[in-house]
Motif scaffolding. Structure first.
Motif, short mmCIF file in Angstrom:
data_model
loop_
_atom_site.label_atom_id
_atom_site.label_comp_id
_atom_site.label_asym_id
_atom_site.label_seq_id
_atom_site.Cartn_x
_atom_site.Cartn_y
_atom_site.Cartn_z
N GLU A 95 56.65 57.47 85.84
CA GLU A 95 57.53 58.62 85.65
C GLU A 95 56.90 59.95 86.05
O GLU A 95 57.57 60.83 86.57
N ARG A 96 55.61 60.12 85.75
CA ARG A 96 54.99 61.42 85.97
C ARG A 96 54.41 61.56 87.38
O ARG A 96 53.75 62.55 87.67
N SER A 98 54.86 61.43 91.77
CA SER A 98 55.87 61.80 92.76
C SER A 98 56.54 60.55 93.33
O SER A 98 56.03 59.44 93.19
N ARG A 145 59.11 64.70 91.27
CA ARG A 145 58.57 63.78 90.29
C ARG A 145 59.68 62.87 89.82
O ARG A 145 60.83 63.30 89.65
N ASP A 147 60.46 61.61 87.01
CA ASP A 147 61.16 61.90 85.75
C ASP A 147 62.25 62.97 85.92
O ASP A 147 62.95 63.28 84.96
N SER A 148 62.38 63.53 87.14
CA SER A 148 63.46 64.50 87.36
C SER A 148 64.64 63.87 88.10
O SER A 148 65.58 64.55 88.48
N GLN B 179 49.95 57.76 83.17
CA GLN B 179 50.72 57.83 81.93
C GLN B 179 49.85 58.34 80.79
O GLN B 179 50.31 59.04 79.89
N PRO B 182 47.91 62.89 80.51
CA PRO B 182 48.37 64.07 79.78
C PRO B 182 48.19 63.94 78.27
O PRO B 182 47.89 64.93 77.60
#
Lengths: 260, 252
Positions: A95-96, A98, A145, A147-148, B179, B182
């Motif tokens: 998700e985080r 690209s 990314r 998640d968008s 994951q 962060p």
């Protein structure tokens, strides 16, 4: 030419994991086929696809994928795993990261492990990834990314990741059941067309017989871990569909799915 | 209802007993409270105005506290990396993660000041025992957080990379790490803030840092100087907080 998939008397049962069982499954799929697996939840569709992908073991019977026997005790070699692409119902994207990074992740089975860890992606890898993005119509999303993105866009990214593996066999586990009907048809059309252009064999599962009818040439109906019918799409009748679904609902609750 | 009434009665009796016992066995002279006002006034008056001549000591002490917090956090990060892996359900079997988690809970139960006193006894006075104490104490929390970060990773992307033919290290690099990173960064910053706050008092037991000056000035009745150092400590805590708010926004 050898078959893309050859399954003989395949049995799988693992009560502890709660996975549906497979009972005496025999199936052979010629190269270039577009085949749909239909059947209610718990019929064993996901179990069968995961097993063909080499991520589920301890089964009995004989299975060969792309001409090589699958070993029920160990994971397939890296090149073979790269030959077999898998598309997940819930997309299974990082998700985080690209879109481009996620698509490049599909190249990891094709490049040397050390290079995968250290080096920047090679020109060739980037070219393959970009052509996969183009085929999925998401070139302009490359730097976004994940998640968008919307559900439909995410599944396009997941298909692009699969295509960047340069797979000869594409296994898709309920690829559109998390999408609304218009998106679902769009995504299945994209997937089957990309596979056809590359000469790849496609097996996708669906709990919607009408989608299977539109995008597959051959339909296999499963119920309770067994194959109930295996027919060309043109021969799919209401009666055949009913044999898979009717009163199966009495024992297996239909799964309600959220549309993102 | 009957039993609940009895339960309430018993609880009330227990609390009353505890308070009465404490009052009866502690030397509480209420008269001393009445004379406290003028004495506190006198104390505060003697602290005023804060003596700015101790700037060198303040800078020296603050820098030492900061170094203890930085090196202590670094030590905790280095210890928590492997311990976090051993304490995670996804990376270690129950025979490993259960005892490791128990050990971490025991470490968390010991106050920092106690660990610091032990370390002063073990390696002598100065910032070294402070650094070791902070590293050990912080590991109890940080390793637990790291284990939770590992266990909180979504399985789907790992399976997808396995399916694509990625090796275990590539899966760690491209599916697990993005994951985790962060969460790890946020937890480490949070722990650094706690370390800095907690290490401010380490000087009292001789484990280095700015509190050494507060203690020695109060003991030698140089209250104006103690006041300056106290103000410096307050300023430092506020600065850390502002810094961390900014950092956390970056990692959310």
């Amino acid at each position: 030419m050898t078959e893309a998939v050859r399954i003989e008397e395949l049995c799988f049962s693992h009560v502890a994991s709660g996975l549906p069982t497979l009972d005496q499954v025999t199936l052979s799929i010629p190269p270039g086929e577009a085949l749909a697996l239909i059947g209610p939840s718990g019929a064993g569709k996901t179990t069968l696809l995961t097993l063909l992908d080499g991520r589920l073991r301890a089964w009995r019977g004989r299975v060969s994928v792309l001409g090589d026997a699958l070993d029920p005790d160990r994971a397939p070699p890296r090149a073979r795993r790269a030959d077999t692409g898998f598309i997940f119902q819930d997309f299974a994207l990082v998700e985080r990261a690209s879109v481009l990074r996620n698509v490049l992740n599909g190249r990891l089975g094709r490049i040397r492990p050390l290079r995968a860890l250290l080096g920047r992606p090679s020109k060739d890898d980037l070219a393959v990834a970009r052509s996969a993005l183009a085929d999925c119509g998401i070139v302009d999303l490359a730097e976004r990314r994940v998640d968008s993105l919307s559900g439909g866009q995410r599944q396009r990214v997941a298909i692009a990741r699969c295509l960047s593996q340069e797979p000869r066999l594409i296994l898709a586990d309920e690829p559109v059941s998390n999408l609304d009907p218009a998106r679902a048809a769009e995504i299945l059309s994209l997937l089957t067309e990309a596979a056809r252009q590359r000469g790849a064999t496609t097996v996708f599962s669906s709990h919607q017989p009408d989608l299977a009818r539109r995008f597959a040439r051959r339909i296999v109906g499963m119920r309770n871990g067994r194959i109930v019918f295996d027919i060309p799409t043109a021969e799919l009748t209401e009666d055949a569909t009913a044999r898979v679904y009717d009163d199966a609902n009495a024992t297996v609750q239909p799964r309600l799915k959220a549309v993102p | 209802m009957e039993s609940r009434g009895w339960g309430g009665f018993a609880t009330g009796g227990l609390v009353a007993g505890a308070v009465l016992w404490s009052l009866a066995t502690t030397d509480v002279e209420l008269s001393r409270l009445f004379s406290a006002g003028p004495r506190i006034g006198d104390f505060l008056a003697r602290m005023f105005p804060p003596d700015p001549s101790v700037m060198t000591e303040i800078i020296k002490g603050s820098a030492e506290t900061l170094r203890i917090a930085i090196l202590g956090t670094l030590g905790a990060v280095l210890l928590s990396g492997p311990l976090g892996v051993f304490a995670s359900e996804t990376m270690a079997p129950p025979v490993v993660y259960r005892p490791v988690r128990t050990a971490l809970a025991l470490i968390r139960a010991i106050p920092l000041i106690l660990v610091a006193m032990l370390m002063v006894g073990a390696v002598g006075l100065g910032p070294l025992p402070g650094i070791i104490a902070v590293a050990i104490h912080a590991t109890g929390m940080l390793a637990k957080f790291y284990a939770e970060a590992i266990d909180g990773v979504a399985r789907g992307p790992i399976a997808a990379l396995e399916s694509a033919g990625a090796g275990p290290l590539a899966r760690l690099r491209y599916a697990i790490w993005p994951q985790m990173a962060p969460v790890i960064a946020r937890d480490t910053i949070f722990r650094f803030e706690l370390n800095l706050r907690e290490s401010l008092i380490l000087g009292i037991v001789g484990a280095g840092g700015i509190a050494f000056y507060i203690q020695s000035y109060v003991r030698s009745f140089q209250y104006e100087k103690a006041a300056s150092v106290t103000l410096a400590v307050i300023a430092m805590v506020l600065a850390i907080e502002a810094f961390n708010v900014a950092l956390r926004r970056r990692f959310s």
